[in-house]
Motif scaffolding. Structure first.
Motif, short mmCIF file in Angstrom:
data_model
loop_
_atom_site.label_atom_id
_atom_site.label_comp_id
_atom_site.label_asym_id
_atom_site.label_seq_id
_atom_site.Cartn_x
_atom_site.Cartn_y
_atom_site.Cartn_z
N ARG A 1 0.83 -1.21 0.00
CA ARG A 1 0.00 0.00 0.00
C ARG A 1 0.86 1.26 0.00
NH1 ARG A 1 -2.43 1.44 5.54
NH2 ARG A 1 -0.23 1.88 5.75
N ASP A 2 1.86 1.28 0.86
CA ASP A 2 2.72 2.46 0.97
C ASP A 2 3.54 2.69 -0.30
OD1 ASP A 2 1.70 2.82 3.49
OD2 ASP A 2 3.45 2.00 4.53
N GLU A 3 4.05 1.61 -0.87
CA GLU A 3 4.84 1.76 -2.10
C GLU A 3 3.96 2.24 -3.26
OE1 GLU A 3 7.96 1.84 -2.27
OE2 GLU A 3 8.53 0.86 -0.41
N LEU A 4 2.75 1.73 -3.34
CA LEU A 4 1.83 2.20 -4.39
C LEU A 4 1.49 3.68 -4.18
CD1 LEU A 4 -0.59 -0.81 -4.81
CD2 LEU A 4 0.85 0.20 -6.58
N LYS A 5 1.29 4.04 -2.94
CA LYS A 5 0.97 5.44 -2.63
C LYS A 5 2.11 6.35 -3.06
CE LYS A 5 -0.67 8.18 1.27
NZ LYS A 5 -0.96 8.16 2.71
N TYR A 6 3.34 5.94 -2.77
CA TYR A 6 4.50 6.74 -3.16
C TYR A 6 4.64 6.79 -4.68
CZ TYR A 6 9.26 8.12 -4.13
OH TYR A 6 10.36 8.74 -4.65
N ALA A 7 4.46 5.64 -5.33
CA ALA A 7 4.64 5.58 -6.79
C ALA A 7 3.60 6.44 -7.52
CB ALA A 7 4.56 4.14 -7.28
N ARG A 8 2.43 6.54 -6.96
CA ARG A 8 1.36 7.29 -7.61
C ARG A 8 1.34 8.76 -7.22
NH1 ARG A 8 -4.07 5.33 -6.71
NH2 ARG A 8 -4.51 6.34 -8.68
N SER A 9 2.23 9.15 -6.35
CA SER A 9 2.26 10.54 -5.89
C SER A 9 2.55 11.48 -7.06
CB SER A 9 3.34 10.71 -4.82
OG SER A 9 3.48 12.07 -4.50
N PRO A 10 1.77 12.55 -7.17
CA PRO A 10 2.02 13.49 -8.26
C PRO A 10 3.24 14.38 -8.00
CG PRO A 10 0.17 14.24 -6.95
CD PRO A 10 0.57 12.90 -6.41
N TRP A 11 3.70 14.42 -6.78
CA TRP A 11 4.84 15.27 -6.44
C TRP A 11 6.12 14.63 -6.96
CZ3 TRP A 11 5.68 20.03 -4.90
CH2 TRP A 11 6.94 20.36 -4.45
N ILE A 12 6.87 15.39 -7.74
CA ILE A 12 8.13 14.90 -8.29
C ILE A 12 9.24 15.81 -7.80
CG2 ILE A 12 9.46 14.47 -10.39
CD1 ILE A 12 6.82 13.92 -11.82
N CYS A 13 10.19 15.23 -7.10
CA CYS A 13 11.33 16.00 -6.60
C CYS A 13 12.40 16.10 -7.69
CB CYS A 13 11.91 15.32 -5.37
SG CYS A 13 10.79 15.34 -3.96
N GLY A 14 13.23 17.09 -7.56
CA GLY A 14 14.27 17.31 -8.55
C GLY A 14 15.27 16.18 -8.66
N TYR A 15 15.53 15.50 -7.55
CA TYR A 15 16.51 14.42 -7.58
C TYR A 15 16.01 13.19 -8.34
CZ TYR A 15 13.86 12.16 -3.84
OH TYR A 15 12.88 11.56 -3.10
N GLU A 16 14.72 13.14 -8.62
CA GLU A 16 14.16 11.99 -9.33
C GLU A 16 14.40 12.06 -10.85
OE1 GLU A 16 10.39 10.18 -7.41
OE2 GLU A 16 10.14 12.36 -7.30
N PHE A 17 14.67 13.25 -11.34
CA PHE A 17 14.89 13.39 -12.78
C PHE A 17 16.23 12.77 -13.17
CE2 PHE A 17 11.69 16.65 -12.17
CZ PHE A 17 10.92 16.51 -13.31
N PRO A 18 16.35 12.34 -14.42
CA PRO A 18 17.64 11.79 -14.87
C PRO A 18 18.74 12.84 -14.79
CG PRO A 18 15.94 11.58 -16.59
CD PRO A 18 15.34 12.32 -15.46
N GLU A 19 19.95 12.38 -14.70
CA GLU A 19 21.07 13.31 -14.56
C GLU A 19 21.27 14.17 -15.81
OE1 GLU A 19 24.68 11.63 -13.13
OE2 GLU A 19 23.64 10.45 -11.61
N ASP A 20 20.91 13.63 -16.96
CA ASP A 20 21.10 14.40 -18.20
C ASP A 20 19.89 15.29 -18.54
OD1 ASP A 20 19.36 12.35 -18.78
OD2 ASP A 20 20.30 11.82 -20.70
N TYR A 21 18.96 15.41 -17.61
CA TYR A 21 17.78 16.25 -17.84
C TYR A 21 18.21 17.72 -17.85
CZ TYR A 21 12.96 17.87 -17.40
OH TYR A 21 11.74 18.46 -17.63
N PRO A 22 17.83 18.45 -18.88
CA PRO A 22 18.26 19.86 -18.97
C PRO A 22 17.64 20.71 -17.86
CG PRO A 22 16.94 19.24 -20.90
CD PRO A 22 17.04 18.05 -20.03
N ARG A 23 18.45 21.57 -17.29
CA ARG A 23 17.97 22.45 -16.22
C ARG A 23 17.28 23.69 -16.78
NH1 ARG A 23 17.82 18.62 -12.88
NH2 ARG A 23 19.79 17.79 -12.20
#
Length: 125
Positions: free
Chosen positions: A57-79
């Motif tokens: 339940r907790d993992e699904l809740k986290y995976a479905r969270s609309p909040w995306i932190c900056g550290y989750e983006f790929p390293e080559d993502y343009p700033r």
């Protein structure tokens, strides 16, 4: 009958009674021990199943969270927002959600394992 024969007969009766009492206590003890083991096994399986359910339940809740932190983006993502195209954005979100779903897959696997153990112990769902 002599006194010796009477004492021997009484001694045999007492020994027989002691043997019967010992056997009865042993059987009752084994039955109690068996119930305890079965109850403990059911409790442990139930507890593990509940924990796996909560983790899923907790993992699904986290995976479905609309909040995306900056550290989750790929390293080559343009700033710089001028460099971001729809394809880059889509690939970035695919990267984010694929990383988020890895713990969900592990939680599902653990849940399935616990559910199978419960099914083996308790029978068909």
């Amino acid at each position: 009958m002599s006194t010796t024969e009477i004492i021997t007969a009484i001694m045999n009766i007492v020994l027989s009674g002691a043997a019967i009492t010992t056997a009865t206590v042993a059987i009752l003890g084994l039955k109690s021990w068996s119930r305890e083991l079965k109850g403990k096994a059911e409790f442990e399986v139930g507890r593990a199943l509940i924990l796996a359910t909560y983790k899923l339940r907790d993992e699904l809740k986290y995976a479905r969270s609309p909040w995306i932190c900056g550290y989750e983006f790929p390293e080559d993502y343009p700033r710089n927002s001028d460099e971001i195209t729809a394809e880059i954005e889509a690939n970035a979100h695919a990267h984010i959600y694929s990383k988020r779903w890895k713990p969900v897959a592990e939680a599902i696997q653990e849940f399935e394992t616990q559910a199978l153990e419960g099914e083996a112990l308790w029978g068909k769902p």
